[in-house]
Design an enzyme around this catalytic site. Structure first.
Site, PDB file in Angstrom:
ATOM      1  N   SER A   1      -0.581   9.927   0.593  1.00  0.00           N
ATOM      2  CA  SER A   1      -1.347   9.279  -0.485  1.00  0.00           C
ATOM      3  C   SER A   1      -1.766  10.345  -1.479  1.00  0.00           C
ATOM      4  O   SER A   1      -1.819  11.535  -1.144  1.00  0.00           O
ATOM      5  CB  SER A   1      -2.597   8.629   0.114  1.00  0.00           C
ATOM      6  OG  SER A   1      -3.460   8.156  -0.895  1.00  0.00           O
TER       7      SER A   1
ATOM      8  N   TYR B   1     -10.428   9.021   5.344  1.00  0.00           N
ATOM      9  CA  TYR B   1      -9.064   8.573   4.983  1.00  0.00           C
ATOM     10  C   TYR B   1      -8.267   9.762   4.444  1.00  0.00           C
ATOM     11  O   TYR B   1      -7.119   9.989   4.851  1.00  0.00           O
ATOM     12  CB  TYR B   1      -9.157   7.456   3.938  1.00  0.00           C
ATOM     13  CG  TYR B   1      -7.812   6.952   3.428  1.00  0.00           C
ATOM     14  CD1 TYR B   1      -6.933   6.282   4.272  1.00  0.00           C
ATOM     15  CD2 TYR B   1      -7.433   7.149   2.097  1.00  0.00           C
ATOM     16  CE1 TYR B   1      -5.704   5.818   3.811  1.00  0.00           C
ATOM     17  CE2 TYR B   1      -6.211   6.690   1.621  1.00  0.00           C
ATOM     18  CZ  TYR B   1      -5.351   6.024   2.484  1.00  0.00           C
ATOM     19  OH  TYR B   1      -4.135   5.572   2.020  1.00  0.00           O
TER      20      TYR B   1
HETATM   21  N1  LIG Z   1      -1.920   0.578  -1.593  1.00  0.00           N
HETATM   22  C1  LIG Z   1      -2.275   1.789  -2.024  1.00  0.00           C
HETATM   23  O1  LIG Z   1      -2.971   1.930  -3.047  1.00  0.00           O
HETATM   24  C2  LIG Z   1      -1.825   3.031  -1.269  1.00  0.00           C
HETATM   25  C3  LIG Z   1      -2.004   4.266  -1.877  1.00  0.00           C
HETATM   26  C4  LIG Z   1      -1.625   5.413  -1.192  1.00  0.00           C
HETATM   27  C5  LIG Z   1      -1.070   5.321   0.071  1.00  0.00           C
HETATM   28  N2  LIG Z   1      -0.898   4.095   0.648  1.00  0.00           N
HETATM   29  C6  LIG Z   1      -0.345   4.057   2.007  1.00  0.00           C
HETATM   30  O2  LIG Z   1       0.760   3.181   2.028  1.00  0.00           O
HETATM   31  C7  LIG Z   1       0.950   2.692   3.346  1.00  0.00           C
HETATM   32  C8  LIG Z   1       1.163   1.183   3.297  1.00  0.00           C
HETATM   33  O3  LIG Z   1      -0.029   0.575   2.833  1.00  0.00           O
HETATM   34  P1  LIG Z   1      -0.050  -0.720   1.880  1.00  0.00           P
HETATM   35  O4  LIG Z   1      -0.726  -0.333   0.642  1.00  0.00           O
HETATM   36  O5  LIG Z   1       1.270  -1.355   1.835  1.00  0.00           O
HETATM   37  O6  LIG Z   1      -1.104  -1.631   2.685  1.00  0.00           O
HETATM   38  P2  LIG Z   1      -0.939  -2.998   3.492  1.00  0.00           P
HETATM   39  O7  LIG Z   1      -0.340  -4.057   2.637  1.00  0.00           O
HETATM   40  O8  LIG Z   1      -2.294  -3.256   4.099  1.00  0.00           O
HETATM   41  O9  LIG Z   1       0.100  -2.621   4.635  1.00  0.00           O
HETATM   42  C9  LIG Z   1      -0.281  -1.862   5.754  1.00  0.00           C
HETATM   43  C10 LIG Z   1       0.780  -2.064   6.819  1.00  0.00           C
HETATM   44  O10 LIG Z   1       0.431  -1.251   7.947  1.00  0.00           O
HETATM   45  C11 LIG Z   1       0.583  -2.046   9.109  1.00  0.00           C
HETATM   46  N3  LIG Z   1      -0.299  -1.591  10.185  1.00  0.00           N
HETATM   47  C12 LIG Z   1      -1.635  -1.379  10.170  1.00  0.00           C
HETATM   48  N4  LIG Z   1      -2.060  -1.022  11.388  1.00  0.00           N
HETATM   49  C13 LIG Z   1      -0.953  -1.010  12.197  1.00  0.00           C
HETATM   50  C14 LIG Z   1      -0.744  -0.732  13.566  1.00  0.00           C
HETATM   51  N5  LIG Z   1      -1.734  -0.366  14.392  1.00  0.00           N
HETATM   52  N6  LIG Z   1       0.526  -0.827  14.053  1.00  0.00           N
HETATM   53  C15 LIG Z   1       1.554  -1.179  13.254  1.00  0.00           C
HETATM   54  N7  LIG Z   1       1.406  -1.456  11.943  1.00  0.00           N
HETATM   55  C16 LIG Z   1       0.163  -1.370  11.436  1.00  0.00           C
HETATM   56  C17 LIG Z   1       0.254  -3.470   8.686  1.00  0.00           C
HETATM   57  O11 LIG Z   1       0.934  -4.392   9.547  1.00  0.00           O
HETATM   58  P3  LIG Z   1       0.273  -5.324  10.668  1.00  0.00           P
HETATM   59  O12 LIG Z   1      -1.128  -5.589  10.238  1.00  0.00           O
HETATM   60  O13 LIG Z   1       1.150  -6.525  10.687  1.00  0.00           O
HETATM   61  O14 LIG Z   1       0.402  -4.517  11.925  1.00  0.00           O
HETATM   62  C18 LIG Z   1       0.878  -3.507   7.291  1.00  0.00           C
HETATM   63  O15 LIG Z   1       2.216  -3.880   7.361  1.00  0.00           O
HETATM   64  C19 LIG Z   1      -0.280   3.137   4.144  1.00  0.00           C
HETATM   65  O16 LIG Z   1       0.049   4.272   4.909  1.00  0.00           O
HETATM   66  C20 LIG Z   1      -1.273   3.502   3.060  1.00  0.00           C
HETATM   67  O17 LIG Z   1      -2.225   4.454   3.507  1.00  0.00           O
HETATM   68  C21 LIG Z   1      -1.259   2.956   0.002  1.00  0.00           C
END
Ligand SMILES: NC(=O)c1ccc[n+]([C@@H]2O[C@H](COP(=O)([O-])OP(=O)(O)OC[C@H]3O[C@@H](n4cnc5c(N)ncnc54)[C@H](OP(=O)(O)O)[C@@H]3O)[C@@H](O)[C@H]2O)c1
Length: 246
Positions: A143, A156
């Site tokens: 991130s 985080y």
């Molecule tokens: N959105 C942003 O602004 C942003 C910015 C920087 C980095 N990121 C990073 O991008 C990645 C994806 O996030 P996103 O933004 O797409 O958020 P999201 O829509 O909330 O997706 C998060 C994913 O992680 C999975 N997850 C959470 N806990 C889990 C577990 N214990 N086992 C397996 N899967 C798990 C969830 O699936 P289930 O709940 O179905 O298990 C979901 O598919 C993350 O690493 C996040 O830190 C996001």
């Protein structure tokens, strides 16, 4: 650019947001995709959509990334079905922003478990197979919070700095192995990520914040870019931030 036909990609956290978009984008380039997360119904819907739209093979493996044996099983089943594992996307993550003074210790623990241990278990499960193959590509999703710390992102950020440190070490340790590594650092992206924040002060702070986030697809394209480069090109770090509106 190389095509991903006959390649197999595992994507963790594929049930929503960035992981879902990465899986679709890789399938669009011809990769067979193995979809992992806890919400298997969402994964099944995505598998059907991807198969009918791009004609690639898919599999759904319900996986909790914090469980080492479930991550081992994810890779084992994939190798049995497809014969190899070419791309492993360590994407699953949680961002439970809170102020340290509010002591959300259970959420700190959850972030360490999912964001650090989950990524380590992914490396543990996938790397030996890739080293045996003498080829493979691991994508770690960190991130912008893995480059800077903001008030309420302290824990985080600590987890995302850890992901970036892992990527940096992998790049150095694996440079002669045929296994490539890319650390992807998104800025704000419109996904479900912020839905799980419980600290009222953080939620109040966000109410007044006006910014236009990126779409998940914007991050997915950077992953596809990295994995479609010729095998001698190692794209180690990608940072993707939204532009501020003029
Ligand atoms: N959105 C942003 O602004 C942003 C910015 C920087 C980095 N990121 C990073 O991008 C990645 C994806 O996030 P996103 O933004 O797409 O958020 P999201 O829509 O909330 O997706 C998060 C994913 O992680 C999975 N997850 C959470 N806990 C889990 C577990 N214990 N086992 C397996 N899967 C798990 C969830 O699936 P289930 O709940 O179905 O298990 C979901 O598919 C993350 O690493 C996040 O830190 C996001």
């Amino acid at each position: 650019m190389t095509t991903l036909s006959n390649k197999t990609a595992i994507v963790t956290g594929a049930s929503s947001g960035i992981g879902k978009a990465i899986a679709k984008n890789l399938a669009d380039e011809g990769a067979n995709v193995v979809l992992a997360a806890r919400r298997s119904e969402k994964l099944k819907e995505l598998a059907e959509e991807v198969h009918s739209e791009y004609g690639v093979q898919t599999n759904v493996i319900e996986t909790d990334v914090t469980k080492r044996e479930e991550m081992e099983n994810l890779v084992q089943q994939t190798v049995e079905q497809f014969g190899s594992i070419d791309i492993f996307v360590n994407n699953a993550g949680v961002m439970l922003l809170s102020f340290l003074k509010n002591d959300h210790v259970d959420e700190w623990e959850q972030m360490v478990d999912v964001n650090i241990k989950g990524v380590l278990f992914g490396i543990h499960a996938a790397l030996p197979e890739m080293l045996k193959q003498e080829t493979g590509h691991i994508i770690n999703v960190s991130s912008v919070a893995g480059h800077e710390v903001f008030p309420s992102s302290t824990v985080y950020s600590a987890t995302k700095y850890a992901v970036r440190a892992l990527s940096m070490g992998m790049e150095k340790e694996l440079s002669n192995s045929g296994v490539r590594v890319t650390n992807v650092s998104p800025g704000a992206v419109d996904t479900e990520l912020t839905d799980h924040i419980t600290d009222g002060e953080v939620l109040d702070m966000f109410k007044d914040r006006k910014m236009e986030p990126l779409e998940a697809e914007d991050i997915a394209r950077s992953v596809t870019y990295a994995v479609t480069q010729p095998s001698y090109v190692n794209v180690n770090e990608v940072i993707v931030r939204p532009m501020h509106k003029r």
